[in-house]
Design an enzyme around this catalytic site. Structure first.
Site, mmCIF file in Angstrom:
data_model
loop_
_atom_site.group_PDB
_atom_site.id
_atom_site.type_symbol
_atom_site.label_atom_id
_atom_site.label_comp_id
_atom_site.label_asym_id
_atom_site.label_seq_id
_atom_site.Cartn_x
_atom_site.Cartn_y
_atom_site.Cartn_z
ATOM 1 N N ARG A 87 -7.772 15.864 -3.652
ATOM 2 C CA ARG A 87 -8.556 15.118 -3.166
ATOM 3 C C ARG A 87 -9.897 15.606 -2.285
ATOM 4 N NH1 ARG A 87 -6.272 11.736 -5.747
ATOM 5 N NH2 ARG A 87 -4.270 10.897 -5.297
ATOM 6 N N ALA A 103 3.118 6.899 0.970
ATOM 7 C CA ALA A 103 1.948 7.712 0.189
ATOM 8 C C ALA A 103 0.961 8.503 0.910
ATOM 9 C CB ALA A 103 1.174 6.489 -0.641
ATOM 10 N N LEU A 113 -1.776 9.549 4.181
ATOM 11 C CA LEU A 113 -3.091 8.997 4.759
ATOM 12 C C LEU A 113 -3.677 7.890 4.019
ATOM 13 C CD1 LEU A 113 -5.414 9.471 6.665
ATOM 14 C CD2 LEU A 113 -6.151 11.064 5.178
ATOM 15 N N GLY A 172 -3.589 17.501 7.564
ATOM 16 C CA GLY A 172 -3.996 17.175 9.088
ATOM 17 C C GLY A 172 -2.955 16.646 10.017
ATOM 18 N N GLU A 180 -3.581 16.766 -1.386
ATOM 19 C CA GLU A 180 -4.788 17.188 -0.468
ATOM 20 C C GLU A 180 -5.898 17.773 -1.346
ATOM 21 O OE1 GLU A 180 -1.726 16.838 0.715
ATOM 22 O OE2 GLU A 180 -1.679 16.113 2.839
ATOM 23 N N GLU A 211 4.365 15.129 5.958
ATOM 24 C CA GLU A 211 4.058 15.512 7.258
ATOM 25 C C GLU A 211 5.053 14.641 8.032
ATOM 26 O OE1 GLU A 211 -0.129 17.214 7.688
ATOM 27 O OE2 GLU A 211 -0.306 15.600 6.941
ATOM 28 N N GLY A 218 0.569 13.087 4.007
ATOM 29 C CA GLY A 218 0.963 12.777 5.453
ATOM 30 C C GLY A 218 2.260 12.022 5.484
ATOM 31 N N LEU A 256 -6.233 6.529 2.561
ATOM 32 C CA LEU A 256 -7.584 7.153 1.893
ATOM 33 C C LEU A 256 -8.691 6.267 2.118
ATOM 34 C CD1 LEU A 256 -6.052 8.929 -1.114
ATOM 35 C CD2 LEU A 256 -6.860 10.188 0.767
ATOM 36 N N LYS A 298 0.614 -1.251 -0.075
ATOM 37 C CA LYS A 298 0.050 0.075 -0.035
ATOM 38 C C LYS A 298 0.606 1.289 0.062
ATOM 39 C CE LYS A 298 -4.073 -2.185 0.310
ATOM 40 N NZ LYS A 298 -4.877 -2.118 -0.852
ATOM 41 N N ARG A 299 2.189 0.936 -0.407
ATOM 42 C CA ARG A 299 3.008 2.076 -0.602
ATOM 43 C C ARG A 299 3.264 2.993 0.858
ATOM 44 N NH1 ARG A 299 2.839 -1.006 -4.061
ATOM 45 N NH2 ARG A 299 2.895 -0.365 -6.269
HETATM 46 C C1 1HE Z 1 -3.302 3.494 -1.268
HETATM 47 C C2 1HE Z 1 -2.451 4.887 -0.894
HETATM 48 C C3 1HE Z 1 -3.156 5.877 -0.069
HETATM 49 C C4 1HE Z 1 -1.538 3.770 -2.249
HETATM 50 N N1 1HE Z 1 -4.341 5.290 0.565
HETATM 51 N N2 1HE Z 1 -4.183 3.201 -0.283
HETATM 52 N N3 1HE Z 1 -1.929 10.304 -0.589
HETATM 53 C C5 1HE Z 1 -2.433 10.120 -1.989
HETATM 54 O O1 1HE Z 1 -3.069 10.850 -2.557
HETATM 55 C C6 1HE Z 1 -1.428 9.437 -2.773
HETATM 56 C C7 1HE Z 1 -2.194 8.335 -3.179
HETATM 57 N N4 1HE Z 1 -1.515 7.437 -3.961
HETATM 58 C C8 1HE Z 1 -0.827 7.281 -5.336
HETATM 59 O O2 1HE Z 1 -0.883 8.704 -5.851
HETATM 60 C C9 1HE Z 1 0.092 6.287 -5.791
HETATM 61 O O3 1HE Z 1 -0.590 5.200 -5.371
HETATM 62 C C10 1HE Z 1 1.740 6.500 -5.614
HETATM 63 C C11 1HE Z 1 2.218 7.345 -6.447
HETATM 64 C C12 1HE Z 1 1.901 6.626 -4.142
HETATM 65 C C13 1HE Z 1 2.066 4.962 -5.756
HETATM 66 O O4 1HE Z 1 1.808 4.822 -7.116
HETATM 67 P P1 1HE Z 1 2.000 3.222 -7.615
HETATM 68 O O5 1HE Z 1 1.586 2.867 -9.130
HETATM 69 O O6 1HE Z 1 3.472 2.818 -7.244
HETATM 70 O O7 1HE Z 1 1.016 2.333 -6.655
HETATM 71 P P2 1HE Z 1 -0.711 2.209 -6.824
HETATM 72 O O8 1HE Z 1 -0.908 1.119 -7.549
HETATM 73 O O9 1HE Z 1 -1.049 3.424 -7.132
HETATM 74 O O10 1HE Z 1 -0.725 1.702 -5.328
HETATM 75 C C14 1HE Z 1 -0.594 0.427 -4.706
HETATM 76 C C15 1HE Z 1 -1.646 0.074 -3.948
HETATM 77 O O11 1HE Z 1 -1.491 1.064 -2.786
HETATM 78 C C16 1HE Z 1 -3.109 0.233 -4.492
HETATM 79 O O12 1HE Z 1 -3.868 -0.481 -3.631
HETATM 80 P P3 1HE Z 1 -4.400 -2.146 -4.524
HETATM 81 O O13 1HE Z 1 -5.118 -2.602 -3.505
HETATM 82 O O14 1HE Z 1 -5.039 -1.553 -5.740
HETATM 83 O O15 1HE Z 1 -3.333 -2.742 -4.845
HETATM 84 C C17 1HE Z 1 -3.287 1.622 -4.086
HETATM 85 O O16 1HE Z 1 -4.621 1.769 -3.918
HETATM 86 C C18 1HE Z 1 -2.737 1.558 -2.408
HETATM 87 N N5 1HE Z 1 -2.329 2.849 -1.953
HETATM 88 N N6 1HE Z 1 -1.683 5.036 -1.793
HETATM 89 C C19 1HE Z 1 -4.808 3.986 0.366
HETATM 90 N N7 1HE Z 1 -2.681 7.162 0.287
HETATM 91 C C20 1HE Z 1 -3.520 13.484 8.091
HETATM 92 S S1 1HE Z 1 -4.014 14.512 6.767
HETATM 93 C C21 1HE Z 1 -2.738 13.899 5.580
HETATM 94 C C22 1HE Z 1 -3.422 13.720 4.224
HETATM 95 C C23 1HE Z 1 -2.776 12.905 2.962
HETATM 96 O O17 1HE Z 1 -2.010 12.367 3.302
HETATM 97 S S2 1HE Z 1 -3.458 13.383 1.434
HETATM 98 C C24 1HE Z 1 -2.569 12.357 0.440
HETATM 99 C C25 1HE Z 1 -2.995 11.009 0.286
#
Ligand code: 1HE
Length: 268
Positions: free
Chosen positions: A145, A72, A74, A150, A142, A122, A119, A76, A35-36
């Site tokens: 999204r 990656a 929070l 946070g 963020e 962060e 996060g 989500l 889940k990265r």
């Molecule tokens: C996740 C998450 C996640 C990956 N929550 N499941 N963060 C984001 O908006 C970043 C979202 N993630 C991405 O943009 C990409 O996944 C990556 C650039 C990090 C990596 O890409 P990649 O092609 O290497 O991997 P992938 O196929 O997108 O992800 C592999 C799996 O990890 C996949 O799950 P699967 O069940 O389909 O295999 C993804 O859904 C899962 N995954 N990132 C949940 N973030 C306190 S406030 C803080 C607010 C924030 O942090 S907002 C930013 C959130």
């Protein structure tokens, strides 16, 4: 496990963190590579536990991501289930966990590769030193999204890169590369490919040899002094300097220099 260092018998593996001792350095790996290393409640609890129980003989902590990414951000998939009140509690929980990192008794060094997102960024900001390899990239999706940082990001990140740069990242989704990251203050070190963890461990071993009072002053006093009004800051500085230099450790180290028994400062 990072290269060249054998883990001690005290090593422990848990599902969400890999924890290993290498000399005085505690290596803590975020361990959800599939889940990265997205930060769910379980991994946050594990980080809280780990940073609450830093053994007395640990002199530095290195935090890194297992697999090709730091984090990656929070998880989500958990966000979907929260209402506003739960969101507030969740954010404050993150604040407390990341405060444990920022106000850790010993220096914390983040070794960054791949995604350092939301996060995850962060978390990295709560560390005292950030080391990246060229694969690292920094983003705050963020904005796209429909959410906001946070985990203390709006407090810590502007102090590293400035409010304008952070606002741009959140509004436009701008992604910074590792090379830009070291220029703009996200990180202090840029290594060769795959070198972030080894460099962080090397730095950890070095800072673990500092006088404990020096590390205390840098970690606890310096950030407070830097935020204080100048007159208060100067007084705090004088008090901290006096406490540090009156410690036996400082006297021993200064004597060693005067007796030509310790390393000189040399240009790099
Ligand atoms: C996740 C998450 C996640 C990956 N929550 N499941 N963060 C984001 O908006 C970043 C979202 N993630 C991405 O943009 C990409 O996944 C990556 C650039 C990090 C990596 O890409 P990649 O092609 O290497 O991997 P992938 O196929 O997108 O992800 C592999 C799996 O990890 C996949 O799950 P699967 O069940 O389909 O295999 C993804 O859904 C899962 N995954 N990132 C949940 N973030 C306190 S406030 C803080 C607010 C924030 O942090 S907002 C930013 C959130």
């Amino acid at each position: 496990m990072h290269s060249g260092n054998a883990p001690s018998a005290a090593d422990a593996e848990s599902a969400l963190l890999t924890i290993a001792r290498v000399g005085a350095v505690l290596s803590v790996g975020l361990n959800r590579p599939a889940k990265r290393n997205a930060l769910n409640d379980g991994i946050m609890l594990a980080i809280r536990q780990c940073f609450t129980d830093i053994p007395a003989d640990v002199g530095a902590v290195v935090i890194h991501g297992v697999g090709g990414h730091f984090s990656a951000g929070l998880d989500l998939s958990e966000l979907r289930e929260r209402d506003a009140t739960e969101g507030l509690v969740h954010s404050q929980t993150w604040h407390r966990v990341f405060d444990l990192i920022q106000y850790c008794r010993v220096p914390v060094i983040a070794a960054l590769q791949g995604a350092v997102i939301g996060g995850g960024l962060e978390l990295a900001c709560a560390a005292h030193i950030r080391v990246a390899d060229p694969s690292a990239y920094f983003a705050l999706p963020e904005g796209s999204r429909g959410i906001f940082v946070g985990g203390g990001g709006s407090v810590r990140l502007p102090r590293l890169i400035g409010v304008a740069r952070m606002a741009d990242m959140m509004l436009t989704g701008r992604v910074y590369s590792a090379t830009d990251g070291v220029v703009h203050g996200f990180t202090q070190y840029l290594t060769e490919a795959g070198g972030a963890l080894d460099k962080a461990m090397e730095l950890g071993a070095r800072v673990a040899t500092n006088a404990p009072l020096t590390n205390f002053a840098v970690l606890q006093a310096l950030p407070m002094i830097a935020e204080a009004n100048p007159q208060t800051g100067l007084l705090m500085e004088s008090l901290m300097a006096t406490v540090a230099q009156s410690d036996q450790e400082a006297k021993t180290r200064i004597r060693a220099f005067l007796d030509h028994k310790t390393a000189k400062v040399r240009p790099t």
